[in-house]
Motif scaffolding. Structure first.
Motif, PDB file in Angstrom:
ATOM      1  N   THR A 144       0.830  -1.214   0.000  1.00 21.37           N
ATOM      2  CA  THR A 144       0.000   0.000   0.000  1.00 21.37           C
ATOM      3  C   THR A 144       0.857   1.253   0.000  1.00 21.37           C
ATOM      4  OG1 THR A 144      -0.180   0.108   2.428  1.00 21.37           O
ATOM      5  CG2 THR A 144      -1.837  -1.184   1.256  1.00 21.37           C
ATOM      6  N   MET A 145       2.110   1.137   0.433  1.00 22.75           N
ATOM      7  CA  MET A 145       3.042   2.264   0.418  1.00 22.75           C
ATOM      8  C   MET A 145       3.678   2.470  -0.951  1.00 22.75           C
ATOM      9  SD  MET A 145       4.813   1.339   4.093  1.00 22.75           S
ATOM     10  CE  MET A 145       6.235   2.413   3.892  1.00 22.75           C
ATOM     11  N   GLY A 146       3.331   1.605  -1.905  1.00 22.79           N
ATOM     12  CA  GLY A 146       3.903   1.728  -3.231  1.00 22.79           C
ATOM     13  C   GLY A 146       5.219   0.997  -3.399  1.00 22.79           C
ATOM     14  N   ILE A 147       5.589   0.174  -2.426  1.00 27.35           N
ATOM     15  CA  ILE A 147       6.807  -0.625  -2.502  1.00 27.35           C
ATOM     16  C   ILE A 147       6.469  -1.943  -3.183  1.00 27.35           C
ATOM     17  CG2 ILE A 147       8.567  -1.845  -1.154  1.00 27.35           C
ATOM     18  CD1 ILE A 147       8.246   0.362   0.963  1.00 27.35           C
ATOM     19  N   ARG A 148       7.255  -2.328  -4.164  1.00 33.88           N
ATOM     20  CA  ARG A 148       6.966  -3.562  -4.887  1.00 33.88           C
ATOM     21  C   ARG A 148       7.584  -4.741  -4.150  1.00 33.88           C
ATOM     22  NH1 ARG A 148       8.622  -5.613 -10.883  1.00 33.88           N
ATOM     23  NH2 ARG A 148       7.161  -7.331 -10.967  1.00 33.88           N
ATOM     24  N   VAL A 149       6.754  -5.721  -3.832  1.00 29.71           N
ATOM     25  CA  VAL A 149       7.187  -6.937  -3.153  1.00 29.71           C
ATOM     26  C   VAL A 149       7.198  -8.075  -4.163  1.00 29.71           C
ATOM     27  CG1 VAL A 149       6.671  -8.591  -1.316  1.00 29.71           C
ATOM     28  CG2 VAL A 149       6.268  -6.139  -0.938  1.00 29.71           C
ATOM     29  N   ILE A 150       8.347  -8.702  -4.350  1.00 31.60           N
ATOM     30  CA  ILE A 150       8.477  -9.824  -5.272  1.00 31.60           C
ATOM     31  C   ILE A 150       8.283 -11.105  -4.475  1.00 31.60           C
ATOM     32  CG2 ILE A 150       9.905 -10.942  -7.010  1.00 31.60           C
ATOM     33  CD1 ILE A 150       9.146  -8.009  -7.598  1.00 31.60           C
ATOM     34  N   PRO A 183      10.408   2.387 -19.681  1.00 27.42           N
ATOM     35  CA  PRO A 183       9.573   3.576 -19.871  1.00 27.42           C
ATOM     36  C   PRO A 183       8.173   3.360 -19.299  1.00 27.42           C
ATOM     37  CG  PRO A 183      10.731   2.995 -21.893  1.00 27.42           C
ATOM     38  CD  PRO A 183      10.951   1.862 -20.944  1.00 27.42           C
ATOM     39  N   LYS A 184       7.626   4.398 -18.694  1.00 25.65           N
ATOM     40  CA  LYS A 184       6.284   4.339 -18.122  1.00 25.65           C
ATOM     41  C   LYS A 184       5.336   5.086 -19.062  1.00 25.65           C
ATOM     42  CE  LYS A 184       8.003   3.891 -13.402  1.00 25.65           C
ATOM     43  NZ  LYS A 184       7.879   2.453 -13.410  1.00 25.65           N
ATOM     44  N   PRO A 185       4.528   4.352 -19.813  1.00 26.51           N
ATOM     45  CA  PRO A 185       3.777   4.964 -20.917  1.00 26.51           C
ATOM     46  C   PRO A 185       2.666   5.913 -20.501  1.00 26.51           C
ATOM     47  CG  PRO A 185       3.172   2.647 -20.649  1.00 26.51           C
ATOM     48  CD  PRO A 185       4.355   2.892 -19.764  1.00 26.51           C
ATOM     49  N   LEU A 186       2.270   5.913 -19.228  1.00 24.15           N
ATOM     50  CA  LEU A 186       1.213   6.829 -18.805  1.00 24.15           C
ATOM     51  C   LEU A 186       1.754   8.081 -18.111  1.00 24.15           C
ATOM     52  CD1 LEU A 186      -1.598   4.443 -17.473  1.00 24.15           C
ATOM     53  CD2 LEU A 186      -1.516   5.674 -19.640  1.00 24.15           C
ATOM     54  N   VAL A 187       3.074   8.278 -18.169  1.00 27.64           N
ATOM     55  CA  VAL A 187       3.651   9.497 -17.597  1.00 27.64           C
ATOM     56  C   VAL A 187       3.039  10.712 -18.282  1.00 27.64           C
ATOM     57  CG1 VAL A 187       5.753  10.882 -17.447  1.00 27.64           C
ATOM     58  CG2 VAL A 187       5.828   8.465 -16.850  1.00 27.64           C
ATOM     59  N   ILE A 223      -2.467  -0.095 -11.134  1.00 32.40           N
ATOM     60  CA  ILE A 223      -1.747  -0.344 -12.378  1.00 32.40           C
ATOM     61  C   ILE A 223      -1.491   0.967 -13.115  1.00 32.40           C
ATOM     62  CG2 ILE A 223      -1.795  -1.522 -14.594  1.00 32.40           C
ATOM     63  CD1 ILE A 223      -1.360  -3.327 -12.116  1.00 32.40           C
ATOM     64  N   ALA A 224      -2.456   1.879 -13.104  1.00 29.02           N
ATOM     65  CA  ALA A 224      -2.242   3.186 -13.729  1.00 29.02           C
ATOM     66  C   ALA A 224      -1.086   3.912 -13.059  1.00 29.02           C
ATOM     67  CB  ALA A 224      -3.523   4.016 -13.654  1.00 29.02           C
ATOM     68  N   ARG A 225      -1.030   3.843 -11.730  1.00 31.48           N
ATOM     69  CA  ARG A 225       0.095   4.444 -10.993  1.00 31.48           C
ATOM     70  C   ARG A 225       1.415   3.817 -11.420  1.00 31.48           C
ATOM     71  NH1 ARG A 225       0.536   2.178  -5.207  1.00 31.48           N
ATOM     72  NH2 ARG A 225       1.132   0.422  -6.547  1.00 31.48           N
ATOM     73  N   ASP A 226       1.453   2.489 -11.490  1.00 30.92           N
ATOM     74  CA  ASP A 226       2.688   1.792 -11.844  1.00 30.92           C
ATOM     75  C   ASP A 226       3.143   2.124 -13.261  1.00 30.92           C
ATOM     76  OD1 ASP A 226       2.563   0.658  -9.343  1.00 30.92           O
ATOM     77  OD2 ASP A 226       1.862  -1.307 -10.046  1.00 30.92           O
ATOM     78  N   GLU A 230      -0.515  10.097 -13.049  1.00 35.06           N
ATOM     79  CA  GLU A 230      -0.924  10.783 -11.822  1.00 35.06           C
ATOM     80  C   GLU A 230      -2.360  10.347 -11.547  1.00 35.06           C
ATOM     81  OE1 GLU A 230       0.728  12.819  -9.745  1.00 35.06           O
ATOM     82  OE2 GLU A 230       2.585  12.543 -10.889  1.00 35.06           O
ATOM     83  N   VAL A 231      -2.582   9.626 -10.468  1.00 40.13           N
ATOM     84  CA  VAL A 231      -3.870   8.978 -10.235  1.00 40.13           C
ATOM     85  C   VAL A 231      -4.592   9.609  -9.055  1.00 40.13           C
ATOM     86  CG1 VAL A 231      -5.051   6.804  -9.753  1.00 40.13           C
ATOM     87  CG2 VAL A 231      -2.980   6.805 -11.159  1.00 40.13           C
TER      88      VAL A 231
END
Length: 396
Positions: A144-150, A183-187, A223-226, A230-231
């Motif tokens: 939830t903090m935006g940290i990706r857990v693998i 690249p992040k295509p929704l930037v 997913i939009a954030r990732d 800007e969500v």
């Protein structure tokens, strides 16, 4: 892709610490600049000298000892500012708990707390430790903090048993690292997502609602954030997603007000919220009590505003996505909604089907566009539905 990227590798005290040597070696081969940071426990498994030899940099092990004569005495801040990506590998239950709760009592935890760059966490531990509710709760907090857990894999563990908790293989780890720099295509895109079911007040303790959990909308927002957008998430669900502007609402009227304020500046609206069609005409100031002389209680309802239709009618260049949750005549009802709401796309699903709709983690979507044949997607997780939708949006 990794050339000259500043990657901080945080090694904590698990038996899988020795596998971090191969990660550092591979990062150096791909011309990244690597700074290794070790906890005291990690140094019991692998010496700092080994990592220093591979990374070609002194290993940071202390928050108070400068690494060179020219360094100052706040290495955790200096490191945090230097970092483009922080990876925690292996991530023990201890460091996961510290990160989730904002604790900072050594060089690793203080540096991670000060770092604003993206973070990847690779848990590796005994299966029972991994499954412990406290550890699972902390992992969910990191997400939830935006940290990706693998997620760890299943395999042979150090204590001789087979189970989940094994560090992924090197190619999987490297793929996750490289993905951060893709690249992040929704930037540059502003996205609004609505999620959850509205609640229309009857009295101070009762409301009219629906069964929506908000899971589909939350997945769309994450997913939009990732992907770099800007969500803004307007939701009835109690949530705290890192990197997303969250507006909490309860009623359809509140949702309408916030949408009208934010919609003019957005690029994409994903209307995933399940909005109540009706609301009570009168709302009681006090709790309505049962009457022994009357077994029937009547509530007069009035229509809520048609939020999707009202907001979409004002669109200029915005891309508007509606949802149609149906129990019968799916395509006919969804086609009608597409024609009447001024939406660009309707994502329809039959909520009476097993595995689709409310309060489950999966969905089966039919995508409808004007003047095109409906496109039916197979049953998949709501996260995968969100990924497939954003891929559709980017390649439409």
């Amino acid at each position: 892709m990794l050339k000259d990227k500043h990657i901080a590798v945080y090694v904590t005290g698990g038996i899988a610490a020795y596998k971090s040597l191969n990660i550092v070696r591979e990062l150096i081969k791909q011309e990244a600049q690597v700074q290794v940071v070790m906890t005291a426990a990690a140094q019991k498994f692998v010496t700092p000298l080994t990592f220093a030899t591979l990374s070609q940099r002194p290993v940071i092990t202390d928050n108070f000892t400068p690494q060179t004569s020219s360094d100052d005495f706040i290495p955790h801040i200096k490191l945090a500012l230097w970092t483009d990506l922080a990876i925690v590998v292996p991530a023990t239950a201890n460091i996961i708990g510290k990160m989730a709760n904002g604790l900072a009592d050594d060089i690793v935890s203080t540096s991670l707390l000060a770092t604003t760059a993206p973070k990847l966490v690779f848990p590796a531990m005994n299966t029972d430790m991994l499954d412990n509710p406290a550890v699972q709760r902390n992992l969910e907090t990191l997400k939830t903090m935006g940290i990706r857990v693998i997620e760890p894999t299943t395999g042979f563990l150090a204590e001789g048993m087979t189970g989940k908790g094994r560090l992924p293989e090197l190619p999987v780890i490297m793929e996750a690292i490289k993905k951060v720099f893709q690249p992040k295509p929704l930037v540059g895109k502003n996205v609004i997502v609505t999620a959850g079911g509205t609640k229309e007040t009857i009295d101070p303790v009762r409301f009219i609602g629906n069964r929506s959990s908000g899971k589909m909308g939350l997945a769309m927002a994450k997913i939009a954030r990732d992907l770099g957008a800007e969500v803004t998430l307007i939701t009835t669900v109690a949530t705290n997603l890192g990197g997303i502007n969250i507006i909490h609402v309860q009623t359809a009227d509140e949702l309408m007000t916030h949408l009208q304020d934010t919609f003019p500046d957005t690029d994409v609206l994903v209307m995933a919220a399940a909005v109540a069609d009706f609301k009570p005409i009168n709302v009681a100031d006090q709790k309505i009590k049962k009457n022994a002389d009357n077994d029937v209680f009547t509530i007069k309802l009035t229509k809520n505003p048609d939020i999707l239709k009202t907001v979409a009618a004002t669109k200029k260049n915005q891309f508007v996505v509606g949802f149609a949750a149906e129990t019968q005549n799916l395509l006919a009802n969804a086609e009608k909604k597409l024609a009447s709401k001024n939406a660009d796309v309707i994502l329809a699903n039959n909520v009476s089907q097993m595995g689709a709709g409310f309060n489950v983690d999966t969905n089966r979507i039919t995508l409808l566009q004007k003047n095109k044949q409906p496109e039916t997607w197979p049953l998949m997780s709501k996260v995968d539905v969100a990924k497939k939708f954003w891929d559709f949006y980017l390649h439409r």
